[in-house]
Design a protein around this motif. Structure first.
Motif, PDB file in Angstrom:
ATOM      1  N   GLY A  44     -30.566  12.861  -2.620  1.00 17.56           N
ATOM      2  CA  GLY A  44     -30.272  11.902  -3.678  1.00 17.56           C
ATOM      3  C   GLY A  44     -30.872  12.329  -5.003  1.00 17.56           C
ATOM      4  N   ALA A  97     -22.040  11.742  -3.984  1.00 18.11           N
ATOM      5  CA  ALA A  97     -22.963  11.472  -5.092  1.00 18.11           C
ATOM      6  C   ALA A  97     -22.804  12.500  -6.206  1.00 18.11           C
ATOM      7  CB  ALA A  97     -24.399  11.463  -4.583  1.00 18.11           C
ATOM      8  N   LEU A 107     -28.251   7.065  -3.490  1.00 18.88           N
ATOM      9  CA  LEU A 107     -28.661   7.733  -2.259  1.00 18.88           C
ATOM     10  C   LEU A 107     -30.189   7.769  -2.145  1.00 18.88           C
ATOM     11  CD1 LEU A 107     -26.921   9.074  -0.057  1.00 18.88           C
ATOM     12  CD2 LEU A 107     -27.324  11.241  -1.182  1.00 18.88           C
TER      13      LEU A 107
END
Length: 179
Positions: free
Chosen positions: A16, A99, A114
């Motif tokens: 993330g 993402a 995330l």
């Protein structure tokens, strides 16, 4: 039991952050500032939702926990972490790709979502660890009951407990450090 929760935190947190960093270099449709500010807000929302999701079920199962017997099969921390991460590796890779791709719309936001999910799982494991320290036990889910790796699935009838020094996990699912 906290090991199952904590095992998903790092595979969401680090990809993330990487996706957010990649997204910060992409101008996107909305611009970097709006994307990163929206991502920061979404990070906090996702963190709160993931950290508080199903806490009632965790508490209910912890209240009814019984002492682990000889017939209970309880896995080591390392085996549980490896199994959980292998089972979810494609979902994690897919989430990372989504993402990064979302950076063309909202730069950095998908990666921060995330990362927020990973931070929420870590926070949930910390709260479980506080309960384990307070009760002076470790909570376990029998391996044959773990519903696809979920510690609160339908097949989980209750938690088992052992002493706080049993196994290779510390309260909260962290690795136990031997001296």
């Amino acid at each position: 039991m906290a090991v199952i929760v904590r095992a998903g935190a790092a595979p969401l947190w680090w990809p993330g952050l990487l996706a957010a960093a990649v997204g910060a270099f992409v101008p996107g449709l909305t611009g970097r500032r709006i994307g990163l500010l929206a991502g920061a807000a979404l990070f906090l929302v996702v963190l709160a939702v993931v950290a508080t999701a199903r806490t009632g079920r965790y508490a209910e199962l912890a209240k009814g926990a019984t002492r682990a017997g000889r017939g209970d099969f309880l896995q080591d921390r390392a085996v549980t972490v490896r199994d959980r991460r292998r089972r979810h590796r494609w979902w994690t890779a897919g989430g990372f790709l989504v993402a990064v791709a979302s950076a063309y719309v909202l730069p950095g936001a998908g990666g921060l979502v995330l990362a927020g999910a990973g931070a929420g799982l870590w926070l949930k494991a910390v709260r479980i660890g506080q309960r384990e320290r307070r009760d002076d036990v470790l909570y376990w889910v029998r391996t044959d009951w773990a519903d696809r790796g979920r510690p609160t699935g339908r097949q989980v009838k209750g938690y088992r407990t052992t002493g706080p020094v049993a196994g290779d996990a510390a309260p909260g699912g962290a690795r136990r450090h031997r001296r």
